[in-house]
Design a protein around this motif. Structure first.
Motif, PDB file in Angstrom:
ATOM      1  N   ASP A  18       0.833  -1.208   0.000  1.00  0.00           N
ATOM      2  CA  ASP A  18       0.000   0.000   0.000  1.00  0.00           C
ATOM      3  C   ASP A  18       0.864   1.253   0.000  1.00  0.00           C
ATOM      4  O   ASP A  18       0.560   2.237  -0.679  1.00  0.00           O
ATOM      5  N   GLY A  19       1.959   1.230   0.781  1.00  0.00           N
ATOM      6  CA  GLY A  19       2.863   2.377   0.819  1.00  0.00           C
ATOM      7  C   GLY A  19       3.526   2.622  -0.522  1.00  0.00           C
ATOM      8  O   GLY A  19       3.645   3.768  -0.980  1.00  0.00           O
ATOM      9  N   LEU A  62      11.791   4.820  -0.614  1.00  0.00           N
ATOM     10  CA  LEU A  62      11.886   3.602   0.198  1.00  0.00           C
ATOM     11  C   LEU A  62      11.619   3.896   1.671  1.00  0.00           C
ATOM     12  O   LEU A  62      10.927   3.125   2.357  1.00  0.00           O
ATOM     13  N   VAL A  63      12.175   5.001   2.151  1.00  0.00           N
ATOM     14  CA  VAL A  63      11.934   5.386   3.554  1.00  0.00           C
ATOM     15  C   VAL A  63      10.447   5.667   3.766  1.00  0.00           C
ATOM     16  O   VAL A  63       9.853   5.238   4.766  1.00  0.00           O
ATOM     17  N   PHE A  64       9.842   6.401   2.833  1.00  0.00           N
ATOM     18  CA  PHE A  64       8.424   6.720   2.939  1.00  0.00           C
ATOM     19  C   PHE A  64       7.572   5.455   2.940  1.00  0.00           C
ATOM     20  O   PHE A  64       6.642   5.309   3.745  1.00  0.00           O
ATOM     21  N   GLY A  98       4.253   1.750   5.784  1.00  0.00           N
ATOM     22  CA  GLY A  98       3.901   0.352   5.987  1.00  0.00           C
ATOM     23  C   GLY A  98       3.913  -0.084   7.443  1.00  0.00           C
ATOM     24  O   GLY A  98       3.287  -1.081   7.799  1.00  0.00           O
ATOM     25  N   VAL A  99       4.639   0.674   8.295  1.00  0.00           N
ATOM     26  CA  VAL A  99       4.825   0.234   9.682  1.00  0.00           C
ATOM     27  C   VAL A  99       4.149   1.162  10.693  1.00  0.00           C
ATOM     28  O   VAL A  99       3.389   0.713  11.567  1.00  0.00           O
ATOM     29  N   LEU A 100       4.386   2.471  10.581  1.00  0.00           N
ATOM     30  CA  LEU A 100       3.948   3.415  11.620  1.00  0.00           C
ATOM     31  C   LEU A 100       2.441   3.408  11.887  1.00  0.00           C
ATOM     32  O   LEU A 100       2.031   3.451  13.054  1.00  0.00           O
ATOM     33  N   PRO A 101       1.566   3.368  10.839  1.00  0.00           N
ATOM     34  CA  PRO A 101       0.126   3.431  11.147  1.00  0.00           C
ATOM     35  C   PRO A 101      -0.370   2.292  12.030  1.00  0.00           C
ATOM     36  O   PRO A 101      -1.376   2.432  12.735  1.00  0.00           O
ATOM     37  N   VAL A 139      -2.319   9.064  10.796  1.00  0.00           N
ATOM     38  CA  VAL A 139      -0.894   8.862  10.505  1.00  0.00           C
ATOM     39  C   VAL A 139      -0.677   8.697   9.001  1.00  0.00           C
ATOM     40  O   VAL A 139       0.259   9.268   8.417  1.00  0.00           O
ATOM     41  N   ILE A 140      -1.546   7.922   8.353  1.00  0.00           N
ATOM     42  CA  ILE A 140      -1.414   7.697   6.907  1.00  0.00           C
ATOM     43  C   ILE A 140      -1.524   9.012   6.139  1.00  0.00           C
ATOM     44  O   ILE A 140      -0.685   9.332   5.281  1.00  0.00           O
TER      45      ILE A 140
END
Length: 434
Positions: free
Chosen positions: A16-17, A44-46, A51-54, A66-67
């Motif tokens: 999704d990211g 890639l960082v974004f 993919g992880v933070l939300p 967050v998204i």
């Protein structure tokens, strides 16, 4: 098995990211200072953060916040256009995510007659299959959007290929989910089915990429052909101008001799012979050589290239130019003209020589550019063949290239019209100038 399911969830979030990064970049464009290779590590960082933070929080409102924040930060720092456009396209992508997920979840629930909770419950084979199918559908939508963005490069066949490809993946995935739901498989067999579903997704994405790359290659070959046509057109126009210059030099050299002979006849009182002599010289040596010039070298090549062809075949040929050829689609305009004039030449070859004529008109009016090609017909074409379909009689006269012309007119958002008035068959094409 738990590791596989958790990996599937993480891979889905990263997918999704990546989709968000591609969608927003394609829609908004990169800022000038990020045109180089530095942009890809940023992406890639974004993707990793999105993919992880939300999902560090179980609160759905916090996840959405967050998204949206990450998407806006990425857009503000690295992409073009204003805040309104960035908000709009971020919302569009999130809406695509929601709609595709809704379609897959509710579709599977109706198809397999299972509770929605089973499809949302993490750590199950049905949940893993739902994820795979959702990402397949999301990839399908993104490919369609990419194709729509450059729609002039694609034909409906490619759209149908992608559609049936992903429809097949969804169907097979549903069958696999139905098999899993039966409860007769152990953990290893369920893992194999998940592997098959993931493999199908990978195949679908690979085929889509191949279709896209293939069409890109076709597009570049077409562009190459158009550039070569323009170069040939410029060379042809310059060649004709050079020939006219040489002819004018020769005529200038011979002019004194012609006038001397005519004056001699007049001094001898042979007025009638002098007139006949001057008429003969005027017709044979001073006939006007017509050259047509527009703002497009490719169009010039077509218009001027048919002058000699029509002269040799006894066809009266005239082009009236009262407007500039639009900058967009000059190559297509030249190909449209080439097809229409060649069709008209073929038609005139069937007529009596003294009646053969072709008239071409290029004009602009109120933001539209008009192409009109007329030719003489001894009998109605549209009564026998209103669609101008190919057959052994009328198809040979007016069918060649018509499909190609209609296709190019559609691609340029134009209007195609053909008709007859008396003994004149005409095709009129209107194209937007911008």
């Amino acid at each position: 098995m738990r590791f596989i399911y958790e990996s599937a969830e993480l891979a889905a979030s990263l997918f999704d990211g990546a989709g968000a990064a591609l969608f927003l970049t394609a829609a908004l464009g990169r800022k000038e200072r990020f045109q180089g290779g530095m942009f890809y590590p940023v992406c890639l960082v974004f993707v990793g953060m999105l993919g992880v933070l939300p999902f560090l929080s179980d609160n759905s409102v916090a996840q959405i916040a967050v998204i949206l924040t990450l998407e806006l930060v990425f857009s503000m720092l690295f992409l073009k256009k204003g805040i309104g456009s960035k908000l709009f396209f971020a919302a569009c992508y999130d809406m695509i995510l929601l709609l595709t997920n809704f379609f897959v979840i509710y579709g599977l629930a109706l198809l397999l007659r299972v509770d929605l909770d089973m499809l949302y419950k993490e750590g199950t084979a049905l949940r893993a299959l739902a994820i795979v199918l959702h990402k397949a559908l999301l990839a399908c939508v993104l490919v369609f959007l990419a194709m729509a963005r450059e729609r002039e490069q694609f034909e409906y066949q490619e759209w149908l290929t992608a559609f049936f490809l992903y429809a097949g993946i969804l169907a097979v995935g549903s069958v696999l989910a139905d098999i899993t739901k039966a409860g007769h498989l152990d953990a290893g067999e369920e893992a194999q089915l998940i592997g098959i579903a993931i493999g199908l997704l990978a195949v679908g994405i690979a085929v889509s990429i191949c279709i896209y790359k293939l069409n890109k290659q076709i597009y570049y070959r077409t562009e190459n052909k158009i550039l070569n046509m323009r170069i040939e057109g410029e060379k042809d126009t310059l060649g004709r101008i050079g020939e006219m210059y040489e002819d004018s030099q020769i005529l200038r050299h011979d002019l004194k001799r012609y006038l001397t002979v005519a004056l001699g006849m007049l001094y001898e009182g042979e007025v009638g012979q002098a007139i006949e002599y001057l008429e003969e010289v005027t017709e044979s040596r001073f006939g006007q050589t017509q050259i047509y010039l527009t703002n497009s070298s490719a169009v010039n090549s077509v218009l001027n290239g048919r002058v000699e062809l029509c002269r040799k075949n006894g066809i009266s040929y005239e082009a009236k130019i009262t407007g500039a050829v639009p900058e967009r689609g000059q190559a297509e305009v030249s190909m449209i003209l080439s097809n229409l004039i060649d069709n008209a030449v073929e038609a005139e070859m069937k007529e009596e020589e003294e009646k053969r004529r072709i008239e071409v008109g290029l004009s602009g009016y109120k933001g539209m550019f008009m192409i009109r090609v007329e030719n003489y017909i001894g009998e109605s074409v549209l009564k026998k063949n209103p669609e101008l379909l190919t057959d052994k009689k009328d198809g040979e006269r007016h069918g060649v290239g018509i499909k190609s012309v209609r296709k190019m007119v559609r691609e340029l958002d134009g209007t195609y019209l053909c008709g007859e008035t008396g003994h004149t068959f005409f095709i009129t094409i209107l194209l937007p100038e911008e």
